[in-house]
Design an enzyme around this catalytic site. Sequence first.
Site, mmCIF file in Angstrom:
data_model
loop_
_atom_site.group_PDB
_atom_site.id
_atom_site.type_symbol
_atom_site.label_atom_id
_atom_site.label_comp_id
_atom_site.label_asym_id
_atom_site.label_seq_id
_atom_site.Cartn_x
_atom_site.Cartn_y
_atom_site.Cartn_z
ATOM 1 N N MET A 166 35.872 38.696 39.319
ATOM 2 C CA MET A 166 37.148 39.419 39.741
ATOM 3 C C MET A 166 36.913 40.899 39.982
ATOM 4 O O MET A 166 37.992 41.507 40.270
ATOM 5 C CB MET A 166 38.161 39.287 38.803
ATOM 6 C CG MET A 166 37.812 39.573 37.364
ATOM 7 S SD MET A 166 38.174 41.060 36.637
ATOM 8 C CE MET A 166 39.963 40.945 36.730
ATOM 9 N N TYR A 167 35.813 41.381 39.447
ATOM 10 C CA TYR A 167 35.529 42.750 39.563
ATOM 11 C C TYR A 167 35.498 43.232 41.035
ATOM 12 O O TYR A 167 34.759 42.836 41.568
ATOM 13 C CB TYR A 167 34.234 43.205 38.814
ATOM 14 C CG TYR A 167 34.253 42.880 37.314
ATOM 15 C CD1 TYR A 167 35.301 42.802 36.546
ATOM 16 C CD2 TYR A 167 32.942 43.047 36.620
ATOM 17 C CE1 TYR A 167 35.466 42.906 35.240
ATOM 18 C CE2 TYR A 167 32.977 42.650 35.254
ATOM 19 C CZ TYR A 167 34.104 42.693 34.551
ATOM 20 O OH TYR A 167 34.111 42.327 33.420
ATOM 21 N N SER A 168 36.298 44.183 41.574
ATOM 22 C CA SER A 168 36.481 44.410 42.840
ATOM 23 C C SER A 168 36.575 43.359 43.779
ATOM 24 O O SER A 168 36.322 43.337 44.959
ATOM 25 C CB SER A 168 35.256 45.279 43.333
ATOM 26 O OG SER A 168 35.097 46.715 42.767
ATOM 27 N N LEU A 169 37.244 42.466 43.081
ATOM 28 C CA LEU A 169 37.507 41.041 43.941
ATOM 29 C C LEU A 169 36.269 40.554 44.547
ATOM 30 O O LEU A 169 36.239 40.062 45.904
ATOM 31 C CB LEU A 169 38.707 41.321 44.960
ATOM 32 C CG LEU A 169 40.061 41.799 44.304
ATOM 33 C CD1 LEU A 169 41.061 41.960 45.428
ATOM 34 C CD2 LEU A 169 40.553 40.887 43.220
ATOM 35 N N GLY A 170 35.104 40.602 43.896
ATOM 36 C CA GLY A 170 33.881 39.871 44.380
ATOM 37 C C GLY A 170 33.021 41.049 45.021
ATOM 38 O O GLY A 170 31.793 40.457 44.938
#
Length: 324
Positions: free
Chosen positions: A58-62
């Site tokens: 989920m960090y920076s949406l991938g």
Amino acid sequence: MEYATLGRSGLTVSRLCLGCMSYGTPQWRPWVLDEAAARPFFRLALDAGITFFDTADMYSLGASEEVAGRALREMANREEIVLATKVFYPLNSRPNMGGLSRKHVVQACEASLRRLGVDVIDLYQIHRFDAAVPIEETLAALDHLVHQGKVRYIGASSGYAWQLMRALSVSERNGWARFVSMQDHYNLLYREEEREMIPLCIAEGLGVIPWSPLARGLVARPRRDSESRPTARSTNDPYADKLYGGNVDWEIVSAVQCVAVQRGVSMAEVGLAWLLSRPGVTAPIIGATKIEQLESSLRAVSLKLTGEEIAALDAPYTPKSVQF
């Protein structure tokens, strides 16, 4: 750099873990560094002996996984490093895109492998426990990934001690892969994990890899600076308000400052050195968006606090409500 085994597993990790939430795309959070700006941090970390890297889908949406994967494939010896990522939070609001169902755990792992550009994830962690899914389903899915060779070890991140103990029991009863680590919220300003979670991890042989080791930077700068000169991240980090808003022991921050001045080191070094001295702690997960922040964290490994200094840092603490 110093190294240790992760709990009672056979996995060797550096005593600092570079957290990769700060690397990805600023479109996700304004303080996140893009790939070009992030690369020097991976280079410095590797040159200094860091072999442990933690990210999440989920960090920076991938994008964090993509940036970390490309940097480490180019700069590191894959066989020497430990690459960790996490699953739970959704990347979008569509069905089956979050949580710990068998479907999502398996498909999220496969997506993380593609983004990281690797064949296997060394440490695959549940980002949170999922009350909506039977723990048996989640653990069976993780065990399936281990037997497929897509995951080497599994871990957990944040929760109640009873949830972790129940998960360990379910794994043992079924002969499934067992959690080897707990990534939890632990620092000088938040020590509630010392009551049950950390003693449980020590007793059951799990490594402890604390997140937010400097309390979102609150123990890394004097009180007046923390209150009057907010950082770019602190002004765009509502989660920090949830964790610490209106509930900071400023006496602890002052104690950190006092020790730092007496030793001629930064406050961040003192805060990390304290955490590295705690029972059960294997490797704090450090974040850095400035090179000097990473350099300061690296120096903390060799800073050994005296018993008197640790007592002075411990003394002002008062109980907090559980926050994760």
